[in-house]
Design a protein around this motif. Structure first.
Motif, mmCIF file in Angstrom:
data_model
loop_
_atom_site.group_PDB
_atom_site.id
_atom_site.type_symbol
_atom_site.label_atom_id
_atom_site.label_comp_id
_atom_site.label_asym_id
_atom_site.label_seq_id
_atom_site.Cartn_x
_atom_site.Cartn_y
_atom_site.Cartn_z
ATOM 1 N N UNK A 23 0.826 -1.169 0.004
ATOM 2 C CA UNK A 23 -0.086 0.022 -0.093
ATOM 3 C C UNK A 23 0.934 1.165 0.081
ATOM 4 N N UNK A 24 1.843 1.217 0.892
ATOM 5 C CA UNK A 24 2.816 2.514 0.835
ATOM 6 C C UNK A 24 3.821 2.524 -0.398
ATOM 7 N N UNK A 158 23.847 0.914 -1.798
ATOM 8 C CA UNK A 158 24.011 0.091 -2.740
ATOM 9 C C UNK A 158 22.640 -0.834 -2.955
ATOM 10 N N UNK A 159 21.722 -0.284 -2.143
ATOM 11 C CA UNK A 159 20.379 -0.928 -2.259
ATOM 12 C C UNK A 159 19.402 0.093 -2.801
ATOM 13 N N UNK A 160 18.130 -0.033 -2.745
ATOM 14 C CA UNK A 160 17.217 0.888 -3.330
ATOM 15 C C UNK A 160 16.829 1.669 -2.221
ATOM 16 N N UNK A 161 17.254 1.782 -0.902
ATOM 17 C CA UNK A 161 16.688 2.377 0.168
ATOM 18 C C UNK A 161 15.429 2.364 0.562
ATOM 19 N N UNK A 162 14.829 2.945 1.282
ATOM 20 C CA UNK A 162 13.503 2.598 2.120
ATOM 21 C C UNK A 162 12.599 3.485 1.298
ATOM 22 N N UNK A 163 11.277 2.940 1.657
ATOM 23 C CA UNK A 163 10.163 3.511 0.944
ATOM 24 C C UNK A 163 9.713 4.721 1.871
ATOM 25 N N UNK A 164 9.357 5.938 0.880
ATOM 26 C CA UNK A 164 9.105 7.310 1.364
ATOM 27 C C UNK A 164 7.913 8.011 0.580
ATOM 28 N N UNK A 165 6.805 7.776 1.415
ATOM 29 C CA UNK A 165 5.618 8.566 0.672
ATOM 30 C C UNK A 165 5.500 9.941 1.108
ATOM 31 N N UNK A 166 4.802 10.750 0.546
ATOM 32 C CA UNK A 166 4.622 12.156 0.649
ATOM 33 C C UNK A 166 4.065 12.406 1.962
ATOM 34 N N UNK A 167 2.850 11.876 2.313
ATOM 35 C CA UNK A 167 2.269 12.012 3.702
ATOM 36 C C UNK A 167 3.213 11.669 4.690
ATOM 37 N N UNK A 168 4.126 10.525 4.613
ATOM 38 C CA UNK A 168 5.015 10.509 5.828
ATOM 39 C C UNK A 168 5.949 11.527 5.854
ATOM 40 N N UNK A 169 6.324 12.078 4.759
ATOM 41 C CA UNK A 169 7.216 13.290 4.963
ATOM 42 C C UNK A 169 6.696 14.410 5.505
ATOM 43 N N UNK A 170 5.328 14.529 5.191
ATOM 44 C CA UNK A 170 4.485 15.629 5.712
ATOM 45 C C UNK A 170 4.397 15.707 7.265
ATOM 46 N N UNK A 252 -5.080 3.707 10.728
ATOM 47 C CA UNK A 252 -4.437 3.893 9.382
ATOM 48 C C UNK A 252 -2.823 3.923 9.379
ATOM 49 N N UNK A 253 -2.415 3.923 8.206
ATOM 50 C CA UNK A 253 -1.012 4.109 8.267
ATOM 51 C C UNK A 253 -0.755 5.656 8.484
ATOM 52 N N UNK A 254 -1.536 6.732 8.154
ATOM 53 C CA UNK A 254 -1.341 7.979 8.446
ATOM 54 C C UNK A 254 -1.363 8.256 10.104
ATOM 55 N N UNK A 255 -2.293 7.577 10.719
ATOM 56 C CA UNK A 255 -2.406 7.904 12.043
ATOM 57 C C UNK A 255 -1.189 6.939 12.792
ATOM 58 N N UNK A 256 -0.890 6.004 12.334
ATOM 59 C CA UNK A 256 0.318 5.444 12.871
ATOM 60 C C UNK A 256 1.631 5.882 12.778
ATOM 61 N N UNK A 257 1.787 6.548 11.543
ATOM 62 C CA UNK A 257 2.962 7.491 11.206
ATOM 63 C C UNK A 257 3.115 8.511 12.523
ATOM 64 N N UNK A 272 7.093 -2.678 8.133
ATOM 65 C CA UNK A 272 6.710 -1.444 7.605
ATOM 66 C C UNK A 272 6.911 -0.639 8.876
ATOM 67 N N UNK A 273 6.754 -1.012 10.110
ATOM 68 C CA UNK A 273 6.938 -0.230 11.158
ATOM 69 C C UNK A 273 8.393 0.064 11.433
ATOM 70 N N UNK A 274 9.189 -0.910 11.280
ATOM 71 C CA UNK A 274 10.758 -0.668 11.259
ATOM 72 C C UNK A 274 11.129 0.310 10.459
ATOM 73 N N UNK A 275 10.733 0.572 9.317
ATOM 74 C CA UNK A 275 11.211 1.497 8.419
ATOM 75 C C UNK A 275 10.758 2.619 8.733
ATOM 76 N N UNK A 276 9.464 2.796 9.160
ATOM 77 C CA UNK A 276 9.173 4.145 9.916
ATOM 78 C C UNK A 276 9.904 4.601 10.962
#
Length: 380
Positions: A23-24, A158-170, A252-257, A272-276
């Motif tokens: 989803x993210x 050397x990897x692709x990094x972590x997932x970062x969506x705009x809502x998390x950044x905000x 929701x993911x937004x609330x958990x973030x 998912x929670x580890x990355x956040x």
């Protein structure tokens, strides 16, 4: 990218972890390019609907609106054949070695097919060295028209990094502007099954010590819904119910973030929670899924190797390493002196800079979704 059609495959193994990452991923891709045509194929739409409320679990095919984009959602288990005739999908993201549904397998390996398909195996997040080696490693398939390679999330360039969506950044940016509540130390607990009495004993001691200076001070524990909730609640009861204990509903993911970005300390599990937690810049413990012969400790120590260079002081490094290993060893007793000292330093804000520096380093590795789109541009 000439063809904007991307299919994301997710076979749900646990209740929410796999689909949470997918989803993210979809959100992050759409944030970067709203012209993408995303189709998500999921084996458990009920789990997906728990975090994306407008999804109807009983529908085999439906559309889901995200911002100014529209995704197609397909049931992995649908019986009818799905065709690419009007909407070919040259890019397929196969998440966590989930394989492919039978109806898709027929399309990909049809002897008469002329299309070229690129499959990317989006792997589980790990700090182990093999993530560097496997990233962009090509795999053989039984057709020259189906090309496959690994695309590894990770903690290095050397990897692709972590997932970062705009809502998390905000959310993260907003959390940094909030005034610090000096009367409260907020701790979030989300883990697998384990004993929490020692942790609650340490938190009780912190509350008592701080109240000698500030009578209004309290420790608030936010216990997430899931496997750890009954264990956390039992520990709170056994240690005198002295803390402000809050049972959280499913969020929701937004609330958990928002919770992870604003808490003073996070106990997290999964991917998912580890990355956040890593990106939040807040002190945390990670609870890895227990494996045979305690192999989870290999994963734990691989991640510690990425964090410890940002932590100052030999004693603090040893403390963090000892506590993480104890926390991740079934039935192990934590060193209560170390635990109290570490959590006390967190409550006083003494560790924040170390974890913020670790977080900044991860942001410099780039966004997995952006790195993926950049790579897709290079495909012939």
């Amino acid at each position: 990218m000439q063809n904007k059609n991307i299919m994301i495959l997710c076979k749900v193994v646990d209740n929410f972890g796999d689909i949470g990452v997918v989803y993210r991923l979809a959100k992050a891709l759409s944030d970067l390019d709203s012209s993408l045509n995303l189709t998500i194929v999921c084996s458990n739409l009920e789990s997906f609907a728990s975090m994306a409320k407008k999804i109807e679990p009983d529908k085999k095919s439906q559309f889901f609106d995200y911002k100014n984009t529209r995704w197609q959602i397909l049931d992995w288990n649908q019986s009818e054949d799905f065709t690419f005739s009007s909407k070919p999908f040259p890019i397929i993201l196969e998440c966590f070695q989930c394989g492919r549904p039978d109806w898709l397998e027929k399309i990909l390996f049809d002897k008469n097919a002329k299309e070229i398909f690129h499959i990317f195996n989006i792997e589980y997040l790990t700090a182990e060295e093999y993530a560097d080696d496997f990233h962009l490693l090509k795999c053989y398939t039984r057709s020259p028209n189906v090309k496959k390679m690994f695309f590894m999330p990770g903690f290095t360039k050397k990897t692709a990094g972590l997932l970062i969506d705009s809502q998390f950044l905000k959310t993260l940016k907003e959390s940094k502007t909030l005034p610090k509540n000096k009367n409260e130390f907020c701790v979030t607990i989300f883990s697998y099954e384990r004993e929490f009495v020692q942790i609650f004993n340490s938190l009780n001691r912190i509350q008592e010590a701080q109240r000698q200076k500030n009578p209004d001070f309290c420790v608030k524990v936010l216990a997430a819904a899931g496997k750890s909730l009954p264990f956390a609640k039992k520990a709170w009861e056994q240690t005198g119910k002295k803390l402000n204990f809050v049972q959280l509903p499913f969020l929701t993911q937004e609330e958990w973030d928002k919770i992870l970005c604003t808490s003073g300390f996070n106990f997290v599990r999964g991917e998912e929670s580890l990355a956040r937690a890593c990106l939040s810049g807040k002190p945390f413990f990670w609870h890895a899924y227990v494996q045979d012969e305690n192999y989870q400790l290999v994963k734990v120590n691989a991640l510690l190797e990425k964090i410890l260079p940002f932590v100052c002081g030999k004693n603090l490094k040893n403390e963090l390493s000892s506590l993480w290993n104890g926390y991740n060893t079934p039935d192990a007793e934590l060193n209560e002196s170390e635990l109290y000292d570490f959590l006390q330093k967190s409550a006083q804000g003494e560790l924040t800079a170390y974890f913020e520096n670790f977080s900044e380093n991860l942001f410099q590795n780039g966004n997995l979704a952006k790195n993926l789109l950049n790579f897709l541009e290079t495909l012939q």
